[in-house]
Motif scaffolding. Structure first.
Motif, PDB file in Angstrom:
ATOM      1  N   ILE A  97      24.482  16.848 -33.276  1.00 26.95           N
ATOM      2  CA  ILE A  97      23.254  17.341 -33.922  1.00 26.95           C
ATOM      3  C   ILE A  97      22.063  16.467 -33.515  1.00 26.95           C
ATOM      4  O   ILE A  97      20.958  16.963 -33.294  1.00 26.95           O
ATOM      5  CB  ILE A  97      23.414  17.337 -35.463  1.00 26.95           C
ATOM      6  CG1 ILE A  97      24.495  18.335 -35.879  1.00 26.95           C
ATOM      7  CG2 ILE A  97      22.081  17.645 -36.158  1.00 26.95           C
ATOM      8  CD1 ILE A  97      24.934  18.191 -37.334  1.00 26.95           C
ATOM      9  N   TYR A  98      22.322  15.156 -33.394  1.00 25.01           N
ATOM     10  CA  TYR A  98      21.233  14.200 -33.172  1.00 25.01           C
ATOM     11  C   TYR A  98      20.913  13.953 -31.701  1.00 25.01           C
ATOM     12  O   TYR A  98      19.870  13.361 -31.396  1.00 25.01           O
ATOM     13  CB  TYR A  98      21.587  12.844 -33.802  1.00 25.01           C
ATOM     14  CG  TYR A  98      21.944  12.895 -35.269  1.00 25.01           C
ATOM     15  CD1 TYR A  98      21.214  13.679 -36.163  1.00 25.01           C
ATOM     16  CD2 TYR A  98      23.007  12.155 -35.759  1.00 25.01           C
ATOM     17  CE1 TYR A  98      21.546  13.714 -37.511  1.00 25.01           C
ATOM     18  CE2 TYR A  98      23.348  12.182 -37.111  1.00 25.01           C
ATOM     19  CZ  TYR A  98      22.615  12.973 -37.978  1.00 25.01           C
ATOM     20  OH  TYR A  98      22.948  13.019 -39.303  1.00 25.01           O
ATOM     21  N   SER A  99      21.810  14.330 -30.793  1.00 23.48           N
ATOM     22  CA  SER A  99      21.619  13.948 -29.388  1.00 23.48           C
ATOM     23  C   SER A  99      21.794  15.144 -28.458  1.00 23.48           C
ATOM     24  O   SER A  99      22.257  16.210 -28.870  1.00 23.48           O
ATOM     25  CB  SER A  99      22.608  12.840 -29.017  1.00 23.48           C
ATOM     26  OG  SER A  99      23.942  13.292 -29.196  1.00 23.48           O
ATOM     27  N   ASP A 100      21.414  14.957 -27.193  1.00 29.80           N
ATOM     28  CA  ASP A 100      21.493  16.022 -26.187  1.00 29.80           C
ATOM     29  C   ASP A 100      22.709  15.869 -25.275  1.00 29.80           C
ATOM     30  O   ASP A 100      23.103  16.812 -24.592  1.00 29.80           O
ATOM     31  CB  ASP A 100      20.220  16.015 -25.329  1.00 29.80           C
ATOM     32  CG  ASP A 100      18.983  16.221 -26.177  1.00 29.80           C
ATOM     33  OD1 ASP A 100      18.769  17.355 -26.634  1.00 29.80           O
ATOM     34  OD2 ASP A 100      18.248  15.233 -26.409  1.00 29.80           O
ATOM     35  N   ILE A 101      23.268  14.673 -25.246  1.00 33.47           N
ATOM     36  CA  ILE A 101      24.414  14.369 -24.392  1.00 33.47           C
ATOM     37  C   ILE A 101      25.090  13.129 -24.973  1.00 33.47           C
ATOM     38  O   ILE A 101      24.413  12.289 -25.591  1.00 33.47           O
ATOM     39  CB  ILE A 101      23.963  14.153 -22.921  1.00 33.47           C
ATOM     40  CG1 ILE A 101      25.157  14.044 -21.972  1.00 33.47           C
ATOM     41  CG2 ILE A 101      23.010  12.972 -22.779  1.00 33.47           C
ATOM     42  CD1 ILE A 101      24.758  14.157 -20.493  1.00 33.47           C
ATOM     43  N   ILE A 102      26.408  13.025 -24.838  1.00 37.85           N
ATOM     44  CA  ILE A 102      27.153  11.908 -25.445  1.00 37.85           C
ATOM     45  C   ILE A 102      28.010  11.215 -24.394  1.00 37.85           C
ATOM     46  O   ILE A 102      28.712  11.878 -23.617  1.00 37.85           O
ATOM     47  CB  ILE A 102      28.065  12.411 -26.587  1.00 37.85           C
ATOM     48  CG1 ILE A 102      27.231  12.943 -27.756  1.00 37.85           C
ATOM     49  CG2 ILE A 102      29.018  11.313 -27.076  1.00 37.85           C
ATOM     50  CD1 ILE A 102      28.042  13.680 -28.828  1.00 37.85           C
ATOM     51  N   ALA A 103      27.960   9.882 -24.369  1.00 40.33           N
ATOM     52  CA  ALA A 103      28.897   9.069 -23.577  1.00 40.33           C
ATOM     53  C   ALA A 103      29.806   8.366 -24.577  1.00 40.33           C
ATOM     54  O   ALA A 103      29.324   7.684 -25.487  1.00 40.33           O
ATOM     55  CB  ALA A 103      28.146   8.053 -22.721  1.00 40.33           C
ATOM     56  N   MET A 104      31.117   8.527 -24.404  1.00 38.39           N
ATOM     57  CA  MET A 104      32.061   7.969 -25.380  1.00 38.39           C
ATOM     58  C   MET A 104      33.162   7.166 -24.706  1.00 38.39           C
ATOM     59  O   MET A 104      33.754   7.614 -23.731  1.00 38.39           O
ATOM     60  CB  MET A 104      32.706   9.100 -26.196  1.00 38.39           C
ATOM     61  CG  MET A 104      33.621   8.574 -27.302  1.00 38.39           C
ATOM     62  SD  MET A 104      34.447   9.887 -28.240  1.00 38.39           S
ATOM     63  CE  MET A 104      35.909  10.126 -27.241  1.00 38.39           C
ATOM     64  N   ARG A 105      33.419   5.973 -25.237  1.00 39.07           N
ATOM     65  CA  ARG A 105      34.600   5.183 -24.856  1.00 39.07           C
ATOM     66  C   ARG A 105      35.489   5.047 -26.085  1.00 39.07           C
ATOM     67  O   ARG A 105      35.000   4.747 -27.169  1.00 39.07           O
ATOM     68  CB  ARG A 105      34.206   3.798 -24.345  1.00 39.07           C
ATOM     69  CG  ARG A 105      35.422   2.884 -24.182  1.00 39.07           C
ATOM     70  CD  ARG A 105      35.096   1.619 -23.440  1.00 39.07           C
ATOM     71  NE  ARG A 105      34.897   1.901 -22.032  1.00 39.07           N
ATOM     72  CZ  ARG A 105      34.710   0.949 -21.113  1.00 39.07           C
ATOM     73  NH1 ARG A 105      34.697  -0.311 -21.460  1.00 39.07           N
ATOM     74  NH2 ARG A 105      34.531   1.281 -19.851  1.00 39.07           N
ATOM     75  N   HIS A 106      36.797   5.257 -25.873  1.00 41.67           N
ATOM     76  CA  HIS A 106      37.730   5.262 -27.004  1.00 41.67           C
ATOM     77  C   HIS A 106      39.074   4.715 -26.534  1.00 41.67           C
ATOM     78  O   HIS A 106      39.483   4.961 -25.403  1.00 41.67           O
ATOM     79  CB  HIS A 106      37.894   6.701 -27.512  1.00 41.67           C
ATOM     80  CG  HIS A 106      38.471   6.814 -28.879  1.00 41.67           C
ATOM     81  ND1 HIS A 106      39.812   6.600 -29.140  1.00 41.67           N
ATOM     82  CD2 HIS A 106      37.900   7.129 -30.079  1.00 41.67           C
ATOM     83  CE1 HIS A 106      40.031   6.779 -30.435  1.00 41.67           C
ATOM     84  NE2 HIS A 106      38.889   7.085 -31.031  1.00 41.67           N
ATOM     85  N   PRO A 107      39.788   3.953 -27.388  1.00 46.27           N
ATOM     86  CA  PRO A 107      41.059   3.362 -26.942  1.00 46.27           C
ATOM     87  C   PRO A 107      42.210   4.355 -26.795  1.00 46.27           C
ATOM     88  O   PRO A 107      43.206   4.049 -26.146  1.00 46.27           O
ATOM     89  CB  PRO A 107      41.378   2.329 -28.026  1.00 46.27           C
ATOM     90  CG  PRO A 107      40.628   2.779 -29.240  1.00 46.27           C
ATOM     91  CD  PRO A 107      39.406   3.468 -28.738  1.00 46.27           C
ATOM     92  N   LYS A 108      42.076   5.549 -27.396  1.00 50.03           N
ATOM     93  CA  LYS A 108      43.197   6.501 -27.346  1.00 50.03           C
ATOM     94  C   LYS A 108      43.088   7.451 -26.165  1.00 50.03           C
ATOM     95  O   LYS A 108      42.044   8.087 -25.963  1.00 50.03           O
ATOM     96  CB  LYS A 108      43.258   7.315 -28.653  1.00 50.03           C
ATOM     97  CG  LYS A 108      43.774   6.503 -29.817  1.00 50.03           C
ATOM     98  CD  LYS A 108      44.095   7.381 -31.009  1.00 50.03           C
ATOM     99  CE  LYS A 108      44.639   6.534 -32.157  1.00 50.03           C
ATOM    100  NZ  LYS A 108      44.617   7.244 -33.428  1.00 50.03           N
TER     101      LYS A 108
END
Length: 308
Positions: A97-108
């Motif tokens: 909702i708040y952003s136009d694109i997401i970069a995500m790092r996750h341990p799983k």
């Protein structure tokens, strides 16, 4: 008409032709960064880092800022609602909702794919466990094509932690798409590549490879040497980590055995696997590789946002 949302979960989400376009755009940005300084004005990148990161997170943030956009997010999940038990799906829905694109790092492993199912904006996988790290792979490919004149017909040595190294798995998959590449896989038996890479990528595609334990036995044959660190965070047993962490150290003596035109790459951070004396060697390309990483992330965000 709404635009189709594209995600980057693994390098093979893009065709070879699309990758060529991406690298061409990255080269244009490198040559004339001022032409792209406002292309993402008004756009917001959400950075969700559930694992520690220096280079990848700062590279994404610098990339978006250099394009004129803004950033929101976290680098420490304990300071967010995740610590209260919020699910990944709900976090992604909110940040979409708040952003136009997401970069995500996750341990799983597989978390980026899950995130893409709940997101209304493009998701970029910035590393999911020991699984994939596609933007590092894009940085690696841009480095190779820029410094070695293309992505075909190379002998590529990959040294160190081939079992847990997600950059290694992604690089082998990516370079297997280009003809004439051979792999020399250098590791102790305990850190050899997973069987699925051996069977489903190398053997299935009839790609030539050898597995060896000594770097000095093969370094003279290599066009590219890709060093990796033995990753403490992937070990459950500290004794085993301590036993293996000094398995391979690249120093001047080993570099003296290598071709004059070989390049040395490393996804960074390094611990002690490349001696500091190697930094002075013109074949050391790992800091250049980090710079290429920022430019390729700029190109990637432009493409996924559809701003040109």
């Amino acid at each position: 008409m709404t635009r189709e949302i594209r995600h980057l979960i693994e390098p093979r989400d893009f065709t070879v032709e699309e990758l060529d376009e991406l690298f061409s755009l990255a080269n244009k940005i490198m040559k004339s960064p001022e032409d792209f300084a406002h292309i993402c004005d008004g756009k917001i990148l959400g950075t969700l880092f559930y694992e520690p990161s220096t280079r990848t997170r700062l590279s994404f943030e610098a990339a978006m800022m250099r394009l004129g956009g803004k950033i929101l997010g976290f680098s420490e999940p304990s300071s967010t609602s995740i610590s209260k038990g919020e699910t990944l799906a709900d976090t992604i829905k909110m940040v979409s909702i708040y952003s136009d694109i997401i970069a995500m790092r996750h341990p799983k492993e597989g978390s980026a794919k899950v995130a893409s199912l709940y997101s209304s904006v493009p998701i970029i996988n910035a590393g999911d466990g020991g699984h994939q790290h596609p933007t590092q792979t894009l940085a690696d490919l841009l480095t190779i094509t820029s410094l070695k004149q293309g992505l075909k017909n190379h002998t590529i040595g990959i040294c160190g932690d081939l079992k847990f190294g997600r950059t290694v798995h992604s690089l082998i998959k990516a370079m297997s798409r280009y003809s004439g590449n051979k792999f020399v896989l250098i590791s102790p038996k305990e850190l050899a590549i997973p069987q699925y890479i051996r069977e489903e990528v190398l053997e299935k595609n009839n790609i030539e490879y050898v597995e060896v334990e000594k770097l000095e036995d093969v370094i003279q044959d290599l066009d590219i040497l890709y060093m990796t660190r033995v990753q403490k965070e992937r070990f459950f047993n500290e004794e085993e980590y301590l036993r293996l962490k000094d398995s391979y150290i690249l120093d001047k003596a080993k570099m003296d055995l290598a071709k004059k035109e070989m390049i040395v790459m490393h996804p960074l951070p390094r611990v002690n696997e490349i001696a500091y004396e190697v930094d002075e060697d013109e074949r050391a390309s790992y800091f250049k590789q980090a710079e290429y990483g920022m430019y390729v992330r700029m190109a990637l965000m432009i493409k996924l946002l559809g701003v040109m």
